[in-house]
Design a protein around this motif. Structure first.
Motif: not given
Ligand code: PA5
Length: 444
Positions: A275-279, A196-206, A393-396, A263-268
């Motif tokens: 983390g790559e997406w979040w960066k 969609p035009d109104a959604i940039g790449g990094r917000y487009s996962v959904l 949540f992260c996007e917002y 620093i985003l920390v995950g234990y999994e």
């Protein structure tokens, strides 16, 4: 659904870190709601979990079913915002080993996210004797990495199946109206999905960008959207008890107080690509006009044995955000050993997740003592619904903090600089002067 805990950052924050920002947060909320802030044309993601195109969603589910029936492998071609979200969800909900577990029946390979010859040869080899399909994802259709990969895999597909059959095995996710891939998809008759035009790449996962590969991986995309919708409704409620407001205010206050790296920390291990997406989400959104927290990511406890030293005692530039999942998919009891050579019998009978929990609690306090503020985001689990909620949540939070930082969180002007240099050096028509200038600087 997503819980926020800033208690271990409080000693680094002024007491009014949140209350002093409530007006600014309300302003940011209204800008996101109405699209009236900087980059407001790109806030289509804000109501997406409610307003998404239901007809296209059903086509995505049908296409995923077809691909799972007629293919043993899917090559997903895309880069940046057209890649990271899908991989993040597939790995987090399933596993980084999803192609080995064979739970899904369809292997998924990501290509076109770099220019490595060896990586491309490996995927070509892995799919050679299988039935396979392509999902090419590119809004512009001219991004070098995916465009080159698409040429190569399209040729392979046509060699294997002939042009007619290959067409039915190519799914193009691209702009609704314009662009190189749109033109090709129309001409060739590929099944098309929309960036969609109104959604940039990094917000487009959904959008279809993420949803088609995610559905192909067997993840319940209806549950993913439902989790995002629940987050959307919860986070739209203004006030100090809104977890996104609390996180955004704390990030902004810590940044203002001199912290420069989050620093985003995950234990999994399955969290790595999240983390790559979040960066990308935070780096491209905030990193401009000489501002922004530099987003980094680590995997604990593994990285406590590599990056732990720096985090504990290096430059005091960092804050940490831990993403924690409440439930594991099973349990493992630590066995008793009569010889107790390793001295671990005090843990015999304890669950591995108990050990992990204590490691996490101890690490938080050690890092706080070392001068690293800690924030904790808790999601119920790694299931599709929880992950959908976490994504939103992260996007917002990213949108809110962007406006607190007074930048446009939805553009990425800096990405063009490398692209223009690369086009010039590759000899792209129209870049002749630039090429001469760069070659002179490079001494060639
Ligand atoms: O966030 C962005 O805009 C980028 O990461 C793009 O998504 C990436 O460059 C891919 O672009 P395209 O989809 O046009 O191939």
């Amino acid at each position: 659904m997503i819980q926020m805990d800033t208690s271990n950052a409080r000693s680094f924050l002024p007491a009014d870190f949140l209350t002093s920002r409530l007006d600014a947060l309300e302003g940011a909320r209204q800008k996101l709601e109405t699209g009236s802030g900087l980059g407001g044309d790109f806030t289509g993601w804000v109501h997406l979990p409610r307003d998404y195109d239901k007809e296209e969603f059903a086509r995505i589910q049908a296409a995923a079913q077809r691909i799972r029936q007629d293919s043993q492998a899917l090559v997903v071609i895309g880069i940046g915002g057209s890649y990271l979200g899908a991989r993040a969800v597939v790995e987090l909900v399933n596993s980084p080993n999803f192609n080995l577990t064979h739970k899904n029946g369809l292997e998924i390979y990501f290509a076109g996210n770099g220019l490595s010859t060896d990586a491309m040869l490996e995927v070509m080899e892995l799919i050679r004797d299988k039935d396979w399909s392509i999902n090419v994802i590119s809004k512009s259709g001219t991004t070098t990495e995916p465009a080159v990969a698409f040429r190569i895999f399209k040729n392979l597909l046509e060699e294997k199946y002939g042009k007619e059959e290959a067409r039915k095995r190519i799914y193009a996710t691209t702009d609704a109206k314009r662009g190189a891939l749109k033109g090709l998809a129309d001409a060739e008759g590929y099944e098309e999905f929309v960036v969609p035009d109104a959604i940039g790449g990094r917000y487009s996962v959904l959008t279809a960008v993420g949803l088609l590969p995610i559905a192909c991986a067997g993840v319940d995309i209806a549950a993913l959207m439902e989790g995002a919708r629940e987050s959307m409704e919860a986070l739209a409620v203004p006030g100090a008890s809104n977890p996104a407001w609390e996180y955004a205010a704390a990030r902004h206050a810590l940044y203002t107080a001199g912290k420069k790296i989050e620093i985003l920390v995950g234990y999994e291990p399955s969290f790595r690509f999240f983390g790559e997406w979040w960066k990308q989400l935070f780096g491209e959104s905030e990193g401009k006009e000489g501002k922004g927290l530099f987003p980094a990511s680590v995997e604990f406890t593994a990285d406590l044995h590599s990056m732990g030293q720096y985090i504990q005692e290096g430059e005091r530039l960092m804050l940490e955000t831990v993403v924690r999942f409440q439930k594991s998919s099973g349990s493992i009891a630590i066995p008793h050993d009569p010889d107790n050579v390793d001295g671990l019998n005090f843990l015999a009978g304890k669950d591995l997740s108990f050990v992990a929990e204590q490691a996490m609690r101890g690490t938080v306090l050690a890092h706080v003592d070392g001068g690293v503020p800690n924030m904790m985001v808790t999601a119920p689990g790694r299931d599709a619904k929880s992950v959908g909620a976490l994504i939103y949540f992260c996007e917002y939070v990213c949108g809110l903090t962007g406006y607190l930082m007074e930048i446009n969180p939805f553009n990425q002007p800096g990405v063009e600089a490398y692209k223009n240099n690369m086009y010039a050096l590759l000899g792209k028509p129209g870049y002749e002067d630039k090429k001469a200038e760069l070659e002179a600087r490079l001494g060639g």
